[in-house]
Design an enzyme around this catalytic site. Structure first.
Site, PDB file in Angstrom:
ATOM      1  N   LYS A  78      29.879 -26.438 -19.915  1.00 14.32           N
ATOM      2  CA  LYS A  78      28.812 -25.619 -20.514  1.00 14.32           C
ATOM      3  C   LYS A  78      28.280 -26.295 -21.773  1.00 14.32           C
ATOM      4  CE  LYS A  78      27.976 -20.839 -22.101  1.00 14.32           C
ATOM      5  NZ  LYS A  78      28.604 -19.529 -22.362  1.00 14.32           N
ATOM      6  N   SER A 153      26.518 -15.454 -19.999  1.00 14.77           N
ATOM      7  CA  SER A 153      25.698 -16.585 -20.390  1.00 14.77           C
ATOM      8  C   SER A 153      26.076 -17.895 -19.700  1.00 14.77           C
ATOM      9  CB  SER A 153      25.769 -16.804 -21.908  1.00 14.77           C
ATOM     10  OG  SER A 153      27.092 -17.171 -22.287  1.00 14.77           O
ATOM     11  N   SER A 177      30.881 -13.567 -20.641  1.00 11.26           N
ATOM     12  CA  SER A 177      30.082 -14.697 -20.161  1.00 11.26           C
ATOM     13  C   SER A 177      30.760 -15.635 -19.177  1.00 11.26           C
ATOM     14  CB  SER A 177      29.576 -15.518 -21.344  1.00 11.26           C
ATOM     15  OG  SER A 177      28.442 -14.892 -21.864  1.00 11.26           O
TER      16      SER A 177
END
Ligand code: GLN
Length: 483
Positions: A78, A153, A177
Protein backbone atom coordinates in the site's frame (compact mmCIF):
# COMPACT_ATOMS: atom_id res chain seq x y z
CA UNK A 1 -9.30 -17.71 -13.16
CA UNK A 2 -7.22 -20.07 -15.19
CA UNK A 3 -3.70 -19.02 -14.28
CA UNK A 4 -1.01 -21.57 -14.72
CA UNK A 5 0.99 -20.13 -11.85
CA UNK A 6 0.35 -20.54 -8.12
CA UNK A 7 -2.08 -17.93 -6.77
CA UNK A 8 -1.43 -18.41 -3.07
CA UNK A 9 1.71 -17.70 -1.07
CA UNK A 10 1.84 -21.28 0.22
CA UNK A 11 1.60 -22.75 -3.29
CA UNK A 12 4.15 -20.29 -4.68
CA UNK A 13 6.49 -20.97 -1.79
CA UNK A 14 6.21 -24.75 -2.24
CA UNK A 15 6.77 -24.55 -6.00
CA UNK A 16 9.82 -22.34 -5.50
CA UNK A 17 11.25 -24.57 -2.78
CA UNK A 18 10.75 -27.65 -4.95
CA UNK A 19 12.52 -25.95 -7.83
CA UNK A 20 9.44 -26.33 -10.04
CA UNK A 21 9.76 -22.72 -11.03
CA UNK A 22 12.08 -19.83 -10.34
CA UNK A 23 11.17 -16.58 -8.70
CA UNK A 24 12.03 -14.83 -11.97
CA UNK A 25 9.48 -17.00 -13.82
CA UNK A 26 6.87 -16.47 -11.12
CA UNK A 27 7.47 -12.73 -11.10
CA UNK A 28 7.16 -12.64 -14.88
CA UNK A 29 3.90 -14.56 -14.67
CA UNK A 30 2.54 -11.99 -12.24
CA UNK A 31 3.79 -9.11 -14.37
CA UNK A 32 1.96 -10.49 -17.40
CA UNK A 33 -1.19 -10.92 -15.34
CA UNK A 34 -0.77 -7.27 -14.32
CA UNK A 35 -0.42 -6.31 -17.97
CA UNK A 36 -3.63 -8.16 -18.78
CA UNK A 37 -5.96 -7.01 -16.00
CA UNK A 38 -4.46 -3.88 -14.45
CA UNK A 39 -5.98 -1.64 -17.17
CA UNK A 40 -9.40 -2.74 -15.83
CA UNK A 41 -8.70 -2.92 -12.10
CA UNK A 42 -6.11 -0.16 -11.60
CA UNK A 43 -4.90 -1.38 -8.24
CA UNK A 44 -1.39 0.08 -8.59
CA UNK A 45 0.00 3.60 -8.31
CA UNK A 46 3.54 2.48 -9.19
CA UNK A 47 4.63 -0.78 -10.81
CA UNK A 48 8.29 -1.61 -10.25
CA UNK A 49 8.69 -4.32 -12.90
CA UNK A 50 12.43 -3.96 -13.51
CA UNK A 51 13.26 -3.81 -9.86
CA UNK A 52 11.02 -6.81 -9.15
CA UNK A 53 12.73 -8.93 -11.81
CA UNK A 54 16.13 -7.96 -10.50
CA UNK A 55 15.11 -8.88 -6.94
CA UNK A 56 13.59 -12.14 -8.17
CA UNK A 57 16.82 -13.12 -9.91
CA UNK A 58 18.70 -12.27 -6.75
CA UNK A 59 16.26 -14.42 -4.76
CA UNK A 60 16.90 -17.31 -7.14
CA UNK A 61 20.63 -16.91 -6.71
CA UNK A 62 20.45 -16.78 -2.91
CA UNK A 63 17.91 -19.54 -2.26
CA UNK A 64 18.94 -21.98 0.44
CA UNK A 65 17.30 -24.97 2.05
CA UNK A 66 16.33 -22.87 5.05
CA UNK A 67 15.10 -19.81 3.14
CA UNK A 68 12.03 -18.00 4.47
CA UNK A 69 8.71 -19.17 3.02
CA UNK A 70 8.43 -15.72 1.44
CA UNK A 71 11.77 -16.07 -0.37
CA UNK A 72 11.19 -15.19 -4.01
CA UNK A 73 7.46 -14.63 -3.52
CA UNK A 74 6.04 -11.52 -5.23
CA UNK A 75 3.74 -9.17 -3.35
CA UNK A 76 2.73 -5.51 -3.37
CA UNK A 77 2.53 -2.70 -0.84
CA UNK A 78 0.00 0.00 0.00
CA UNK A 79 1.27 3.43 -0.94
CA UNK A 80 1.17 4.78 2.62
CA UNK A 81 4.19 2.62 3.51
CA UNK A 82 7.61 4.11 2.77
CA UNK A 83 9.78 2.37 0.20
CA UNK A 84 13.35 3.49 -0.32
CA UNK A 85 13.78 4.91 -3.83
CA UNK A 86 10.19 4.13 -4.86
CA UNK A 87 7.55 6.90 -4.88
CA UNK A 88 5.20 6.93 -1.88
CA UNK A 89 2.25 9.25 -2.36
CA UNK A 90 -0.41 8.10 0.10
CA UNK A 91 -2.82 8.62 -2.78
CA UNK A 92 -2.38 12.37 -2.26
CA UNK A 93 -1.36 15.18 -4.59
CA UNK A 94 0.52 16.75 -1.68
CA UNK A 95 3.06 13.91 -1.86
CA UNK A 96 3.17 13.74 -5.65
CA UNK A 97 6.65 12.62 -6.64
CA UNK A 98 7.81 12.10 -3.05
CA UNK A 99 10.50 9.41 -2.89
CA UNK A 100 11.36 8.24 0.63
CA UNK A 101 15.04 7.87 1.46
CA UNK A 102 14.40 4.84 3.64
CA UNK A 103 12.27 1.69 3.95
CA UNK A 104 9.55 1.10 6.50
CA UNK A 105 10.44 -1.67 8.95
CA UNK A 106 7.85 -3.98 7.38
CA UNK A 107 9.41 -3.47 3.94
CA UNK A 108 12.87 -4.07 5.34
CA UNK A 109 11.68 -7.30 6.96
CA UNK A 110 9.91 -8.53 3.83
CA UNK A 111 12.98 -7.83 1.72
CA UNK A 112 15.26 -9.49 4.24
CA UNK A 113 13.01 -12.55 3.93
CA UNK A 114 13.54 -12.44 0.16
CA UNK A 115 10.04 -11.28 -0.85
CA UNK A 116 9.79 -9.45 -4.18
CA UNK A 117 7.79 -6.21 -4.32
CA UNK A 118 5.85 -5.63 -7.53
CA UNK A 119 4.96 -2.05 -6.63
CA UNK A 120 2.80 0.35 -4.66
CA UNK A 121 -0.95 0.14 -4.32
CA UNK A 122 -3.71 2.68 -4.63
CA UNK A 123 -5.67 3.79 -1.58
CA UNK A 124 -7.92 6.52 -0.31
CA UNK A 125 -5.98 9.72 0.25
CA UNK A 126 -3.95 9.27 3.45
CA UNK A 127 -6.10 6.16 4.06
CA UNK A 128 -9.20 8.28 4.75
CA UNK A 129 -12.15 6.60 3.15
CA UNK A 130 -13.88 3.30 2.52
CA UNK A 131 -13.90 3.03 -1.26
CA UNK A 132 -10.48 4.10 -2.63
CA UNK A 133 -12.37 6.85 -4.48
CA UNK A 134 -10.64 9.65 -2.56
CA UNK A 135 -7.28 8.78 -4.14
CA UNK A 136 -5.97 11.84 -5.96
CA UNK A 137 -4.82 9.63 -8.85
CA UNK A 138 -7.50 7.25 -10.04
CA UNK A 139 -10.17 4.90 -8.76
CA UNK A 140 -9.61 1.19 -8.30
CA UNK A 141 -12.30 -1.22 -9.45
CA UNK A 142 -13.61 -4.31 -7.73
CA UNK A 143 -12.41 -7.40 -9.64
CA UNK A 144 -15.80 -9.07 -9.04
CA UNK A 145 -17.65 -6.20 -10.71
CA UNK A 146 -15.68 -3.32 -12.23
CA UNK A 147 -18.68 -1.01 -11.77
CA UNK A 148 -18.18 -1.30 -8.02
CA UNK A 149 -15.64 -0.10 -5.47
CA UNK A 150 -13.10 -2.49 -3.96
CA UNK A 151 -13.70 -0.93 -0.53
CA UNK A 152 -11.08 1.10 1.23
CA UNK A 153 -8.94 2.57 2.20
CA UNK A 154 -6.67 -0.35 1.21
CA UNK A 155 -8.72 -0.99 -1.93
CA UNK A 156 -5.65 -1.52 -4.11
CA UNK A 157 -4.28 -4.07 -1.64
CA UNK A 158 -7.50 -6.12 -1.70
CA UNK A 159 -8.08 -5.79 -5.44
CA UNK A 160 -4.52 -6.78 -6.38
CA UNK A 161 -4.99 -10.15 -4.65
CA UNK A 162 -8.56 -10.69 -5.86
CA UNK A 163 -7.47 -9.97 -9.44
CA UNK A 164 -4.58 -12.45 -9.25
CA UNK A 165 -1.95 -9.73 -9.75
CA UNK A 166 -0.11 -10.69 -6.54
CA UNK A 167 -0.61 -13.56 -4.11
CA UNK A 168 -0.44 -11.18 -1.16
CA UNK A 169 -0.13 -7.53 -0.21
CA UNK A 170 0.25 -5.18 2.72
CA UNK A 171 -2.41 -2.71 3.75
CA UNK A 172 -3.18 -0.61 6.79
CA UNK A 173 -6.19 -0.46 9.06
CA UNK A 174 -7.14 2.55 11.18
CA UNK A 175 -10.87 1.88 11.35
CA UNK A 176 -11.44 -1.01 8.97
CA UNK A 177 -9.23 -0.35 5.98
CA UNK A 178 -7.89 -3.89 5.76
CA UNK A 179 -11.01 -5.76 6.77
CA UNK A 180 -13.71 -3.94 4.79
CA UNK A 181 -11.88 -4.15 1.42
CA UNK A 182 -10.93 -7.78 2.15
CA UNK A 183 -14.63 -8.53 2.65
CA UNK A 184 -15.72 -6.58 -0.42
CA UNK A 185 -13.11 -8.26 -2.64
CA UNK A 186 -13.58 -11.79 -1.29
CA UNK A 187 -10.06 -12.22 0.13
CA UNK A 188 -8.63 -12.69 3.62
CA UNK A 189 -7.14 -9.82 5.61
CA UNK A 190 -5.68 -9.39 9.06
CA UNK A 191 -5.50 -6.32 11.27
CA UNK A 192 -3.00 -7.28 13.94
CA UNK A 193 -3.16 -6.08 17.54
CA UNK A 194 -2.10 -2.47 17.98
CA UNK A 195 1.64 -2.75 18.65
CA UNK A 196 2.13 -6.16 17.02
CA UNK A 197 3.64 -4.77 13.80
CA UNK A 198 6.04 -1.83 13.63
CA UNK A 199 4.63 1.38 12.20
CA UNK A 200 8.06 2.86 11.53
CA UNK A 201 7.93 4.19 7.99
CA UNK A 202 4.14 4.08 7.84
CA UNK A 203 2.83 7.54 7.03
CA UNK A 204 0.71 8.31 10.07
CA UNK A 205 -3.06 8.89 9.93
CA UNK A 206 -4.42 8.12 13.42
CA UNK A 207 -1.39 7.14 15.43
CA UNK A 208 -3.28 5.45 18.27
CA UNK A 209 -5.31 3.38 15.76
CA UNK A 210 -3.10 2.59 12.73
CA UNK A 211 -1.82 -0.93 12.15
CA UNK A 212 -0.17 -2.57 9.15
CA UNK A 213 -1.41 -6.00 8.12
CA UNK A 214 -1.45 -8.53 5.27
CA UNK A 215 -3.96 -9.53 2.59
CA UNK A 216 -3.95 -12.95 0.89
CA UNK A 217 -6.42 -15.65 -0.12
CA UNK A 218 -6.03 -17.75 3.01
CA UNK A 219 -5.51 -17.42 6.75
CA UNK A 220 -2.53 -19.77 6.35
CA UNK A 221 -0.87 -17.26 3.98
CA UNK A 222 -1.57 -14.42 6.39
CA UNK A 223 0.17 -16.46 9.10
CA UNK A 224 3.30 -16.72 6.92
CA UNK A 225 3.41 -12.99 6.31
CA UNK A 226 2.60 -11.98 9.88
CA UNK A 227 5.44 -14.18 11.08
CA UNK A 228 7.83 -12.07 9.00
CA UNK A 229 6.52 -8.55 9.67
CA UNK A 230 5.53 -8.85 13.37
CA UNK A 231 7.73 -8.10 16.33
CA UNK A 232 9.30 -5.38 18.38
CA UNK A 233 11.05 -2.50 16.65
CA UNK A 234 13.05 -0.04 18.72
CA UNK A 235 12.23 2.61 16.09
CA UNK A 236 8.50 2.45 16.91
CA UNK A 237 7.88 3.26 20.57
CA UNK A 238 4.39 1.73 20.38
CA UNK A 239 5.56 -1.62 19.04
CA UNK A 240 5.27 -4.27 21.74
CA UNK A 241 8.32 -6.08 23.08
CA UNK A 242 6.44 -9.38 22.93
CA UNK A 243 8.01 -12.43 21.23
CA UNK A 244 6.52 -13.50 17.88
CA UNK A 245 5.03 -16.99 18.06
CA UNK A 246 5.23 -19.51 15.23
CA UNK A 247 1.92 -18.65 13.60
CA UNK A 248 2.11 -21.61 11.25
CA UNK A 249 2.34 -24.00 14.17
CA UNK A 250 -0.92 -22.54 15.47
CA UNK A 251 -2.81 -23.82 12.40
CA UNK A 252 -3.88 -27.16 13.79
CA UNK A 253 -7.25 -27.26 12.07
CA UNK A 254 -8.75 -27.86 15.47
CA UNK A 255 -11.26 -25.50 17.10
CA UNK A 256 -13.27 -27.91 19.24
CA UNK A 257 -14.26 -26.24 22.49
CA UNK A 258 -13.39 -22.75 21.20
CA UNK A 259 -15.83 -20.29 22.73
CA UNK A 260 -17.23 -17.99 20.05
CA UNK A 261 -19.27 -14.94 21.05
CA UNK A 262 -21.70 -13.30 18.67
CA UNK A 263 -22.27 -9.69 19.70
CA UNK A 264 -25.88 -8.83 19.01
CA UNK A 265 -25.12 -5.13 18.41
CA UNK A 266 -23.19 -5.96 15.24
CA UNK A 267 -26.22 -7.05 13.26
CA UNK A 268 -27.03 -3.41 12.66
CA UNK A 269 -30.15 -1.90 11.19
CA UNK A 270 -29.90 -1.56 7.45
CA UNK A 271 -27.62 -4.56 7.07
CA UNK A 272 -28.26 -6.35 3.78
CA UNK A 273 -30.14 -9.61 4.40
CA UNK A 274 -27.68 -11.53 2.18
CA UNK A 275 -24.78 -10.29 4.30
CA UNK A 276 -26.46 -11.28 7.53
CA UNK A 277 -27.40 -14.71 6.12
CA UNK A 278 -23.84 -15.49 4.92
CA UNK A 279 -22.40 -14.34 8.26
CA UNK A 280 -24.82 -16.45 10.29
CA UNK A 281 -24.09 -19.47 8.10
CA UNK A 282 -20.37 -19.02 8.68
CA UNK A 283 -20.96 -18.89 12.43
CA UNK A 284 -23.01 -22.08 12.14
CA UNK A 285 -20.07 -23.66 10.31
CA UNK A 286 -17.80 -22.79 13.25
CA UNK A 287 -20.30 -24.53 15.49
CA UNK A 288 -20.23 -27.60 13.24
CA UNK A 289 -16.46 -27.63 13.71
CA UNK A 290 -16.98 -27.97 17.43
CA UNK A 291 -16.98 -24.38 18.65
CA UNK A 292 -19.37 -23.32 21.41
CA UNK A 293 -21.33 -20.37 20.09
CA UNK A 294 -23.01 -17.95 22.48
CA UNK A 295 -24.62 -14.55 22.09
CA UNK A 296 -22.83 -11.72 23.87
CA UNK A 297 -23.34 -7.99 24.20
CA UNK A 298 -20.97 -5.09 23.57
CA UNK A 299 -23.30 -2.37 24.84
CA UNK A 300 -21.22 0.68 23.86
CA UNK A 301 -20.95 -0.32 20.19
CA UNK A 302 -23.26 2.46 19.06
CA UNK A 303 -20.83 5.09 20.36
CA UNK A 304 -17.89 3.74 18.39
CA UNK A 305 -18.61 5.64 15.19
CA UNK A 306 -18.94 9.12 16.76
CA UNK A 307 -15.97 8.37 19.03
CA UNK A 308 -13.80 7.30 16.12
CA UNK A 309 -14.80 10.37 14.09
CA UNK A 310 -13.45 12.60 16.85
CA UNK A 311 -10.27 10.71 17.70
CA UNK A 312 -9.17 9.76 14.19
CA UNK A 313 -9.59 13.27 12.70
CA UNK A 314 -7.98 14.83 15.80
CA UNK A 315 -4.90 12.66 15.35
CA UNK A 316 -4.99 13.19 11.59
CA UNK A 317 -5.07 16.97 11.96
CA UNK A 318 -1.93 16.80 14.09
CA UNK A 319 -0.16 14.28 11.84
CA UNK A 320 -0.96 16.12 8.62
CA UNK A 321 0.33 19.45 9.94
CA UNK A 322 3.75 18.47 8.59
CA UNK A 323 2.68 18.82 4.94
CA UNK A 324 3.53 22.40 4.19
CA UNK A 325 5.11 22.12 0.76
CA UNK A 326 8.51 22.76 2.32
CA UNK A 327 9.67 19.44 3.66
CA UNK A 328 7.76 16.97 1.50
CA UNK A 329 6.29 17.04 -1.99
CA UNK A 330 5.72 19.93 -4.39
CA UNK A 331 5.12 23.54 -3.37
CA UNK A 332 2.50 25.91 -4.79
CA UNK A 333 4.16 29.28 -5.41
CA UNK A 334 2.80 32.32 -3.50
CA UNK A 335 3.73 35.80 -2.31
CA UNK A 336 4.77 34.92 1.22
CA UNK A 337 5.71 31.75 3.04
CA UNK A 338 2.25 31.66 4.61
CA UNK A 339 0.58 32.01 1.20
CA UNK A 340 2.63 29.13 -0.08
CA UNK A 341 1.68 26.88 2.81
CA UNK A 342 -1.97 27.83 2.49
CA UNK A 343 -2.03 27.32 -1.26
CA UNK A 344 -0.14 24.03 -1.08
CA UNK A 345 -2.43 22.61 1.59
CA UNK A 346 -5.59 24.13 0.08
CA UNK A 347 -4.96 22.86 -3.42
CA UNK A 348 -3.16 19.61 -2.81
CA UNK A 349 -5.23 18.05 -0.04
CA UNK A 350 -8.49 16.55 -1.30
CA UNK A 351 -11.95 17.33 0.10
CA UNK A 352 -12.12 14.40 2.52
CA UNK A 353 -8.68 15.10 3.98
CA UNK A 354 -9.54 18.80 4.42
CA UNK A 355 -12.79 17.80 6.11
CA UNK A 356 -10.90 15.57 8.56
CA UNK A 357 -8.32 18.27 9.31
CA UNK A 358 -11.09 20.77 10.05
CA UNK A 359 -13.06 18.32 12.22
CA UNK A 360 -9.91 17.35 14.09
CA UNK A 361 -8.63 20.87 14.60
CA UNK A 362 -12.04 21.88 15.93
CA UNK A 363 -12.20 18.93 18.34
CA UNK A 364 -8.74 19.78 19.67
CA UNK A 365 -9.18 23.53 19.96
CA UNK A 366 -9.18 25.27 23.32
CA UNK A 367 -12.67 25.26 24.77
CA UNK A 368 -13.77 22.20 22.80
CA UNK A 369 -11.01 19.81 23.76
CA UNK A 370 -12.76 18.62 26.96
CA UNK A 371 -16.18 18.43 25.34
CA UNK A 372 -15.02 16.40 22.35
CA UNK A 373 -11.55 14.90 22.45
CA UNK A 374 -11.37 14.14 26.16
CA UNK A 375 -14.91 12.79 26.21
CA UNK A 376 -14.22 10.62 23.18
CA UNK A 377 -11.19 9.16 24.95
CA UNK A 378 -13.39 8.36 27.96
CA UNK A 379 -15.95 6.60 25.77
CA UNK A 380 -13.09 4.77 24.08
CA UNK A 381 -12.24 3.28 27.48
CA UNK A 382 -15.82 2.06 27.87
CA UNK A 383 -15.70 0.46 24.41
CA UNK A 384 -12.45 -1.27 25.30
CA UNK A 385 -13.99 -2.51 28.55
CA UNK A 386 -16.90 -4.05 26.62
CA UNK A 387 -14.38 -6.19 24.77
CA UNK A 388 -12.50 -7.10 27.94
CA UNK A 389 -15.73 -8.24 29.54
CA UNK A 390 -16.72 -10.26 26.48
CA UNK A 391 -13.28 -11.90 26.37
CA UNK A 392 -13.71 -13.00 29.97
CA UNK A 393 -16.46 -15.26 28.61
CA UNK A 394 -15.36 -16.15 25.09
CA UNK A 395 -12.14 -16.66 23.07
CA UNK A 396 -13.21 -15.11 19.80
CA UNK A 397 -15.99 -12.82 18.60
CA UNK A 398 -17.62 -13.44 15.23
CA UNK A 399 -19.42 -10.63 13.40
CA UNK A 400 -20.25 -9.25 9.98
CA UNK A 401 -17.49 -7.07 8.48
CA UNK A 402 -19.46 -4.58 6.41
CA UNK A 403 -23.23 -4.11 6.45
CA UNK A 404 -23.28 -4.23 2.65
CA UNK A 405 -21.50 -5.86 -0.25
CA UNK A 406 -19.39 -3.73 -2.61
CA UNK A 407 -21.35 -0.65 -3.63
CA UNK A 408 -21.38 1.16 -6.96
CA UNK A 409 -18.64 3.63 -7.81
CA UNK A 410 -19.91 7.12 -6.97
CA UNK A 411 -22.80 5.89 -4.84
CA UNK A 412 -21.54 7.21 -1.48
CA UNK A 413 -18.87 9.67 -2.50
CA UNK A 414 -21.02 12.76 -1.92
CA UNK A 415 -22.47 11.47 1.33
CA UNK A 416 -19.70 11.31 3.96
CA UNK A 417 -22.01 9.93 6.63
CA UNK A 418 -23.12 7.01 4.43
CA UNK A 419 -19.45 6.34 3.70
CA UNK A 420 -18.55 6.49 7.42
CA UNK A 421 -21.38 4.08 8.23
CA UNK A 422 -19.82 1.33 6.13
CA UNK A 423 -17.29 0.91 8.97
CA UNK A 424 -19.67 0.47 11.92
CA UNK A 425 -18.57 -3.13 12.43
CA UNK A 426 -14.84 -2.51 12.15
CA UNK A 427 -14.15 0.82 13.93
CA UNK A 428 -14.75 -0.41 17.49
CA UNK A 429 -11.93 -2.94 17.16
CA UNK A 430 -9.34 -0.24 16.40
CA UNK A 431 -10.58 1.86 19.31
CA UNK A 432 -10.03 -1.18 21.55
CA UNK A 433 -6.72 -2.13 19.88
CA UNK A 434 -7.77 -5.77 19.34
CA UNK A 435 -6.63 -8.01 16.46
CA UNK A 436 -9.16 -8.98 13.84
CA UNK A 437 -9.26 -11.33 10.88
CA UNK A 438 -11.61 -11.32 7.90
CA UNK A 439 -12.17 -14.42 5.78
CA UNK A 440 -14.46 -14.77 2.77
CA UNK A 441 -17.69 -16.50 3.85
CA UNK A 442 -20.05 -16.44 0.89
CA UNK A 443 -21.78 -14.24 -1.60
CA UNK A 444 -24.79 -11.98 -1.65
CA UNK A 445 -26.17 -11.11 -5.06
CA UNK A 446 -23.00 -12.44 -6.63
CA UNK A 447 -20.69 -10.27 -4.51
CA UNK A 448 -18.37 -11.46 -1.73
CA UNK A 449 -19.17 -11.30 1.98
CA UNK A 450 -16.55 -11.53 4.74
CA UNK A 451 -16.74 -12.95 8.25
CA UNK A 452 -14.96 -10.86 10.89
CA UNK A 453 -13.27 -12.66 13.79
CA UNK A 454 -12.00 -10.57 16.71
CA UNK A 455 -9.52 -11.82 19.29
CA UNK A 456 -7.87 -10.87 22.54
CA UNK A 457 -4.79 -8.64 22.30
CA UNK A 458 -1.88 -10.58 20.78
CA UNK A 459 -4.07 -13.64 20.19
CA UNK A 460 -3.52 -13.60 16.42
CA UNK A 461 -2.75 -17.31 16.70
CA UNK A 462 -6.29 -18.06 17.83
CA UNK A 463 -7.76 -15.96 15.03
CA UNK A 464 -5.58 -17.55 12.37
CA UNK A 465 -6.30 -21.03 13.68
CA UNK A 466 -10.03 -20.33 13.58
CA UNK A 467 -9.88 -18.81 10.09
CA UNK A 468 -7.74 -21.67 8.83
CA UNK A 469 -10.04 -24.32 10.33
CA UNK A 470 -12.98 -22.57 8.66
CA UNK A 471 -11.14 -22.52 5.33
CA UNK A 472 -10.29 -26.22 5.59
CA UNK A 473 -14.03 -26.86 5.84
CA UNK A 474 -15.25 -24.36 3.22
CA UNK A 475 -14.18 -23.25 -0.24
CA UNK A 476 -15.12 -19.55 -0.39
CA UNK A 477 -11.42 -18.62 -0.40
CA UNK A 478 -10.91 -20.67 -3.58
CA UNK A 479 -13.48 -18.70 -5.62
CA UNK A 480 -11.97 -16.37 -8.19
CA UNK A 481 -13.62 -13.52 -10.08
CA UNK A 482 -14.16 -14.00 -13.81
CA UNK A 483 -11.92 -11.15 -14.82
N1 GLN B 1 -12.97 4.33 6.57
C1 GLN B 1 -12.39 4.75 7.81
C2 GLN B 1 -11.94 6.19 7.67
O1 GLN B 1 -12.18 6.74 6.67
C3 GLN B 1 -11.23 3.89 8.16
C4 GLN B 1 -10.05 4.12 7.29
C5 GLN B 1 -8.87 3.30 7.67
O2 GLN B 1 -8.98 2.28 8.36
N2 GLN B 1 -7.71 3.76 7.27
O3 GLN B 1 -11.36 6.76 8.54
Amino acid sequence: MTERYPTTVAAASAALAAGELSSAELTEAYLSRIEAVEPTVRAFLTITAERALERARRADATRRADSSPLHGVPLAIKDVICTNGVPTTCGSAILEGFVPPYDATVVERLEAAGAVSLGKLNCDEFAMGSSTETSAYHITRNPWDPERVPGGSSGGSAAVVAAGMAPASLGTDTGGSIRQPAALCGVSGLKPTYGRVSRYGLVAFGSSLDQIGPFAWTAADLALILGVIAGHDPRDGTSAPIPVPDYRAALTGEIRGLRVGVPREYFVEGMEPGVEAATREAIAALKDLGADVVEVSLPHTKYALPTYYIIAPAEASANLARYDGVRYGPREPGETMWDEIELTRGRRFGAEVRRRIMLGTYALSAGYYDAYYKRAQQVRTLIKRDFEEAFAQVDVLATPTSPTVAFKIGQKLDDPLAMYLTDVCTLPINLAGMPSLVVPCGFSEGLPVGLQLIGRPFAEETLLRTGDAYQRATDWHTRRPAL
